[in-house]
Design a protein around this motif. Structure first.
Motif, PDB file in Angstrom:
ATOM      1  N   ALA A 143       0.878  -1.399   0.001  1.00 16.80           N
ATOM      2  CA  ALA A 143      -0.062   0.141   0.108  1.00 16.80           C
ATOM      3  C   ALA A 143       0.856   1.099  -0.013  1.00 16.80           C
ATOM      4  CB  ALA A 143      -0.900   0.036   1.268  1.00 16.80           C
ATOM      5  N   ALA A 145       1.327   3.889  -3.276  1.00 19.38           N
ATOM      6  CA  ALA A 145       1.306   5.170  -2.915  1.00 19.38           C
ATOM      7  C   ALA A 145       2.365   6.082  -3.426  1.00 19.38           C
ATOM      8  CB  ALA A 145       0.965   5.702  -1.560  1.00 19.38           C
ATOM      9  N   MET A 204       2.145   9.300  -6.276  1.00 15.21           N
ATOM     10  CA  MET A 204       2.718  10.365  -5.819  1.00 15.21           C
ATOM     11  C   MET A 204       3.650  10.998  -6.642  1.00 15.21           C
ATOM     12  SD  MET A 204       1.923  10.437  -1.609  1.00 15.21           S
ATOM     13  CE  MET A 204       3.357   9.458  -1.303  1.00 15.21           C
ATOM     14  N   VAL A 212      -4.534  10.407   5.068  1.00  9.42           N
ATOM     15  CA  VAL A 212      -4.070   9.032   5.371  1.00  9.42           C
ATOM     16  C   VAL A 212      -4.961   8.217   6.220  1.00  9.42           C
ATOM     17  CG1 VAL A 212      -1.956   7.693   6.145  1.00  9.42           C
ATOM     18  CG2 VAL A 212      -1.606   9.603   4.481  1.00  9.42           C
ATOM     19  N   ILE A 256      -6.823   5.546   4.045  1.00 12.84           N
ATOM     20  CA  ILE A 256      -6.218   4.176   4.336  1.00 12.84           C
ATOM     21  C   ILE A 256      -6.399   3.666   5.603  1.00 12.84           C
ATOM     22  CG2 ILE A 256      -4.079   3.100   4.172  1.00 12.84           C
ATOM     23  CD1 ILE A 256      -2.835   5.562   2.447  1.00 12.84           C
ATOM     24  N   VAL A 270      -3.198   9.141 -12.270  1.00 15.13           N
ATOM     25  CA  VAL A 270      -2.607  10.211 -11.640  1.00 15.13           C
ATOM     26  C   VAL A 270      -2.767  11.788 -12.109  1.00 15.13           C
ATOM     27  CG1 VAL A 270      -0.418  11.103 -10.642  1.00 15.13           C
ATOM     28  CG2 VAL A 270      -1.244   8.667 -10.701  1.00 15.13           C
ATOM     29  N   GLU A 300      -1.695  14.624  -5.785  1.00 15.35           N
ATOM     30  CA  GLU A 300      -0.896  13.375  -4.952  1.00 15.35           C
ATOM     31  C   GLU A 300      -1.475  12.830  -3.729  1.00 15.35           C
ATOM     32  OE1 GLU A 300       0.182  16.385  -5.839  1.00 15.35           O
ATOM     33  OE2 GLU A 300       1.426  15.704  -7.728  1.00 15.35           O
ATOM     34  N   CYS A 304      -4.422  10.759  -5.063  1.00 14.10           N
ATOM     35  CA  CYS A 304      -3.949   9.446  -5.810  1.00 14.10           C
ATOM     36  C   CYS A 304      -3.159   8.510  -4.900  1.00 14.10           C
ATOM     37  CB  CYS A 304      -2.993   9.997  -6.992  1.00 14.10           C
ATOM     38  SG  CYS A 304      -4.128  10.936  -8.120  1.00 14.10           S
ATOM     39  N   GLY A 305      -2.397   9.050  -3.943  1.00 16.31           N
ATOM     40  CA  GLY A 305      -1.428   8.096  -3.371  1.00 16.31           C
ATOM     41  C   GLY A 305      -2.255   7.362  -2.218  1.00 16.31           C
ATOM     42  N   THR A 306      -3.261   8.000  -1.682  1.00 15.13           N
ATOM     43  CA  THR A 306      -3.839   7.167  -0.695  1.00 15.13           C
ATOM     44  C   THR A 306      -5.088   6.095  -1.516  1.00 15.13           C
ATOM     45  OG1 THR A 306      -5.597   9.035  -0.649  1.00 15.13           O
ATOM     46  CG2 THR A 306      -3.981   8.668   1.164  1.00 15.13           C
ATOM     47  N   PHE A 329      -4.579   4.759  -4.409  1.00 18.61           N
ATOM     48  CA  PHE A 329      -3.791   3.823  -4.892  1.00 18.61           C
ATOM     49  C   PHE A 329      -3.203   2.831  -3.942  1.00 18.61           C
ATOM     50  CE2 PHE A 329      -1.624   4.114  -9.370  1.00 18.61           C
ATOM     51  CZ  PHE A 329      -2.457   5.083  -9.957  1.00 18.61           C
ATOM     52  N   ALA A 330      -3.114   3.202  -2.836  1.00 19.20           N
ATOM     53  CA  ALA A 330      -2.961   2.450  -1.471  1.00 19.20           C
ATOM     54  C   ALA A 330      -3.863   1.215  -1.403  1.00 19.20           C
ATOM     55  CB  ALA A 330      -2.481   3.292  -0.450  1.00 19.20           C
TER      56      ALA A 330
END
Lengths: 278, 253
Positions: A158, A162, A166, B112, B116, B150, B155, B158-160, B162-163
């Protein structure tokens, strides 16, 4: 960034493994190197080793989960070298455990180090690199675990999914400012990542010795591992050519393709979905 | 899970948006619905609306970022309906465009936590409860376009997101053999709530890992994202540094 000589690098998790290998590679190119690490004795050894190779190296104790600590590392870098050009957000820890067997504190630990640690590095250093106008580069350490997530790899995967996402965004943001971003996605490298708990901070339960399962994982993985110096040499190529994705273990293209195919197949299902009007 | 009638769904963030659309669809299938949300007035409105449609619905005030709050909500679900089968994680921090330097540390923490950690809390709290009755179940994580594409400035989102795709893929592999399906749903802006709800119901019944709701441009962008990664693999195959490495086998097949 084409010309590295005389420029300065800051590397988190720089006292061992991939971070130290990158420090050596950058030092050989004539860069000044600030090693940031959470483990003081490893930090001292790494700085001494670099200096014995005629690298202009300094060390600073940094906990990447704390933005203040990363700020402090940045100030130390500017104090030592005047400017910073290259930042490797490399500090990372590994957790692998089956569903229901990851303590809540370890979820916090892996998110804070692997995900927020990278965010802290980007937020603190991007303005500092931008300020001198000479351009620069970030290398964010992800993993092939950013490309697919096998069962049991969720906590680590995960964070790496991320970091990959990012980094793709930051690359587009910073490229007009003459700052490159690479995301490093290696497979297994000869490092002590499977012994991450040795440096677990007190807030997440403190340091513990390597577990039997982690030792077994390391024993299973290490015969497949690549030397960190090889990955570091590839990173140098990627910095010079401003490559976004750095994939050092080409055998993983197979699993990446398998996942892409599965996603395409899922989109294809929409063409026959009775649930959708259009 | 083929038959949803009479089963029970827990929907985190179910008082509005995608979660509410899904609550209605589940209710329409004859499921009992526990709506969990942090917004009390919205929670009451949602429960009233569902009951007005003859859905057996309850509400529970929940802060998904806190594991203790999730546990309490789970216990209330069991005491209201006896069992729980489907868990839907639709609580997300609304995305906003934020270039580097625009989000505070506290903003990042919150994103986060909710995007997540809350998904982890729900899975770890509910899976033992689902397993205990032996009737199987399903975990549905609600993402968005940001789960697969993305955008610069996006970010944190998208980051969270994708996680959560990573969590979904791993859990799908681990929990599938235990008769619990795990899916990620990626509604794109503009989807009609009824279409979203129907699509999620279908996705659960067919045990789909990736439940997409729209194709077109989104599909092109999601598939297009793999192209630079393919290019990077090709580049490494030609790299003078890597070219002479001995061939290796995959550690995970």
């Amino acid at each position: 960034m084409k010309d590295l000589t005389g420029k300065s690098a800051f590397i988190t998790g720089g006292a061992s493994g991939l971070g130290l290998a990158m420090a050596e590679a950058f030092g050989r190119e004539g860069m000044n190197v600030m090693i940031a690490d959470i483990q003081q004795d490893a930090l001292d050894r790494a700085v001494a080793a670099l200096r014995s190779k005629q690298v202009r190296a300094e060390g600073v104790l940094v906990d990447v989960t704390s933005r203040d600590s990363v700020r402090n590392g940045a100030l130390a870098t500017l104090g030592a070298f005047g400017k910073v050009h290259l930042v490797c957000n490399n500090a990372g820890i590994s957790i692998a455990a089956l569903f229901g067997q990851v303590p809540e504190r370890d979820w916090n630990w892996v998110m804070d180090v692997n995900l927020k640690g990278v965010v802290n590095g980007m937020e603190v250093f991007a303005p500092l690199i931008e300020s001198h106008g000479e351009g620069g580069h970030f290398v964010n350490s992800a993993s092939v675990a950013a490309l697919y997530c096998p069962g049991g790899g969720e906590p680590y995967g995960a964070t790496k999914f991320a970091v990959l996402a990012m980094s793709e965004g930051w690359s587009a943001q910073l490229s007009p400012k003459n700052i490159g971003v690479s995301v490093l996605c290696p497979g297994v490298v000869v490092t002590n990542i499977f012994d991450s708990h040795r440096n677990r901070q007190a807030a997440y339960g403190g340091a513990v010795a390597m577990s039997d399962s982690d030792r077994q994982l390391a024993n299973n993985m290490m015969p497949l591992a690549v030397e960190p110096s090889v990955v570091a040499a590839r990173v140098l190529e990627a910095i010079r050519d401003d490559e976004l994705h750095i994939l050092t273990h080409v055998e993983f293209s197979e699993v990446a393709e398998r996942r892409a195919a599965r996603i395409s197949e899922a989109f294809g299902r929409l063409d026959h979905s009775p649930a959708l009007d259009a | 899970m083929k038959d949803l009638r009479g089963k029970t769904a827990f929907i985190a963030g179910g008082a509005d948006g995608a979660g509410f659309a899904i609550a209605r669809a589940f209710g329409g299938e004859g499921m009992n619905v526990m709506v969990a949300d942090i917004d009390e007035p919205a929670l009451h409105r949602a429960v009233d609306d569902l009951r007005g449609k003859n859905i057996n619905a309850r509400g529970v005030h929940t802060d998904v970022a806190r594991r203790g709050s999730m546990r309490k909500a789970a216990l209330e679900t069991i005491s209201a309906f006896g069992k729980v089968h489907v868990v839907c994680n639709s609580a997300n921090v609304p995305p906003r465009n934020a270039l580097l330097g625009c989000l505070s540390e506290g903003d990042w923490d919150r994103i986060v936590d909710i995007n997540i950690h809350a998904v982890v809390h729900a899975a770890e709290v509910f899976v033992p409860l689902i397993e205990s009755h032996g009737e199987g179940g399903h975990i549905v994580n609600i993402g968005s376009a940001a789960s697969f594409i993305v955008q610069p400035g996006g970010e944190a989102d998208c980051g969270t997101h994708f996680a959560v795709v990573a969590l979904t893929e791993g859990w799908n592999e681990q929990l599938g053999p235990r008769n619990i399906g795990v899916s990620i749903v990626c509604p794109v802006v503009g989807i009609a709530p009824e279409s979203l709800g129907r699509r999620v119901v279908d996705g659960i019944k067919n045990d789909e890992l990736y439940i997409f709701t729209q194709s077109g441009e989104f599909r092109e962008m999601a598939e297009g994202r793999f192209e630079p990664i393919r290019e990077a693999f090709r580049k490494s195959q030609l790299s003078p540094t890597l070219r002479d490495l001995p061939p290796r086998i995959l550690p995970f097949a």
